[in-house]
Write a protein that holds these residues in place. Structure first.
Motif, PDB file in Angstrom:
ATOM      1  N   ARG A   1      -8.911  -7.435  -6.820  1.00 57.95           N
ATOM      2  CA  ARG A   1      -9.453  -7.378  -8.177  1.00 57.95           C
ATOM      3  C   ARG A   1     -10.926  -6.996  -8.142  1.00 57.95           C
ATOM      4  N   LEU A   2     -11.673  -7.622  -7.254  1.00 61.20           N
ATOM      5  CA  LEU A   2     -13.102  -7.317  -7.145  1.00 61.20           C
ATOM      6  C   LEU A   2     -13.344  -5.874  -6.720  1.00 61.20           C
ATOM      7  N   VAL A   3     -12.555  -5.396  -5.776  1.00 57.81           N
ATOM      8  CA  VAL A   3     -12.707  -4.021  -5.302  1.00 57.81           C
ATOM      9  C   VAL A   3     -12.451  -3.033  -6.437  1.00 57.81           C
ATOM     10  N   VAL A   4     -11.389  -3.248  -7.195  1.00 60.77           N
ATOM     11  CA  VAL A   4     -11.046  -2.341  -8.292  1.00 60.77           C
ATOM     12  C   VAL A   4     -12.094  -2.418  -9.394  1.00 60.77           C
ATOM     13  N   LEU A   5     -12.501  -3.616  -9.778  1.00 62.82           N
ATOM     14  CA  LEU A   5     -13.525  -3.755 -10.811  1.00 62.82           C
ATOM     15  C   LEU A   5     -14.817  -3.067 -10.390  1.00 62.82           C
TER      16      LEU A   5
ATOM     17  N   SER B   1      -0.004   1.578  -3.186  1.00 56.29           N
ATOM     18  CA  SER B   1       0.370   1.821  -4.583  1.00 56.29           C
ATOM     19  C   SER B   1       0.860   0.541  -5.250  1.00 56.29           C
ATOM     20  N   ARG B   2       1.663  -0.215  -4.548  1.00 54.34           N
ATOM     21  CA  ARG B   2       2.213  -1.451  -5.093  1.00 54.34           C
ATOM     22  C   ARG B   2       1.106  -2.465  -5.397  1.00 54.34           C
ATOM     23  N   THR B   3       0.201  -2.649  -4.456  1.00 56.30           N
ATOM     24  CA  THR B   3      -0.899  -3.592  -4.650  1.00 56.30           C
ATOM     25  C   THR B   3      -1.779  -3.151  -5.803  1.00 56.30           C
ATOM     26  N   LEU B   4      -2.123  -1.873  -5.823  1.00 62.36           N
ATOM     27  CA  LEU B   4      -3.001  -1.364  -6.876  1.00 62.36           C
ATOM     28  C   LEU B   4      -2.344  -1.501  -8.248  1.00 62.36           C
ATOM     29  N   SER B   5      -1.068  -1.186  -8.354  1.00 59.42           N
ATOM     30  CA  SER B   5      -0.358  -1.334  -9.626  1.00 59.42           C
ATOM     31  C   SER B   5      -0.388  -2.777 -10.107  1.00 59.42           C
ATOM     32  N   ARG B   6      -0.121  -3.696  -9.202  1.00 53.16           N
ATOM     33  CA  ARG B   6      -0.108  -5.123  -9.555  1.00 53.16           C
ATOM     34  C   ARG B   6      -1.492  -5.578 -10.015  1.00 53.16           C
ATOM     35  N   VAL B   7      -2.520  -5.182  -9.280  1.00 51.24           N
ATOM     36  CA  VAL B   7      -3.891  -5.583  -9.619  1.00 51.24           C
ATOM     37  C   VAL B   7      -4.311  -4.995 -10.963  1.00 51.24           C
ATOM     38  N   LEU B   8      -4.018  -3.717 -11.182  1.00 51.76           N
ATOM     39  CA  LEU B   8      -4.378  -3.089 -12.460  1.00 51.76           C
ATOM     40  C   LEU B   8      -3.640  -3.747 -13.625  1.00 51.76           C
ATOM     41  N   ASP B   9      -2.376  -4.092 -13.422  1.00 49.09           N
ATOM     42  CA  ASP B   9      -1.626  -4.802 -14.465  1.00 49.09           C
ATOM     43  C   ASP B   9      -2.269  -6.157 -14.767  1.00 49.09           C
ATOM     44  N   ASP B  10      -2.639  -6.887 -13.719  1.00 49.56           N
ATOM     45  CA  ASP B  10      -3.297  -8.188 -13.896  1.00 49.56           C
ATOM     46  C   ASP B  10      -4.610  -8.029 -14.660  1.00 49.56           C
TER      47      ASP B  10
END
Length: 117
Positions: free
Chosen positions: A25-29, A50-59
């Motif tokens: 989450r911190l990395v994406v933000l 892709s799976r991790t990023l999709s989940r994090v973006l959804d969260d």
């Protein structure tokens, strides 16, 4: 919801970290701090699957930190950007970077040690 987060007297720092505190989450933000990005741009820059990023973006969308925009022109593209709530974290990232510049060993110099006589 954990027992700590349902406690009205819980520390605001702990509550905040429960929302934004995961590594991804911190990395994406932080990555979106520079502006809107396509999913594949985020995937490359964060090195997340892709799976991790999709989940994090959804969260992050569910929590109100990130918006999603779908552009249906060929090729179809999905863009992500920070909301006002997400943007409000930018000064926090700036302060963390300033702290890291001052206090984290970058490997450029030997650590200072006290010499006792």
């Amino acid at each position: 919801m954990s027992a700590e987060s349902s406690n009205p007297d819980a520390c605001p720092v702990v509550e905040s970290l429960e929302q934004i505190g995961s590594q991804w989450r911190l990395v994406v933000l932080h990555d979106l701090h520079d502006g809107e990005k396509r999913f594949n741009e985020l995937k490359r820059s964060t090195d997340a699957s892709s799976r991790t990023l999709s989940r994090v973006l959804d969260d992050l969308r569910e929590m109100g930190f990130v918006t999603r925009r779908l552009e249906e022109d060929a090729p179809v593209a999905t863009y992500y950007d920070l909301t006002e709530k997400g943007e409000s974290l930018c000064p926090v990232f700036d302060e963390i970077e300033a702290w890291a510049d001052e206090w984290l060993d970058t490997g450029d110099a030997e650590p200072e040690t006290a010499i006792a006589d």
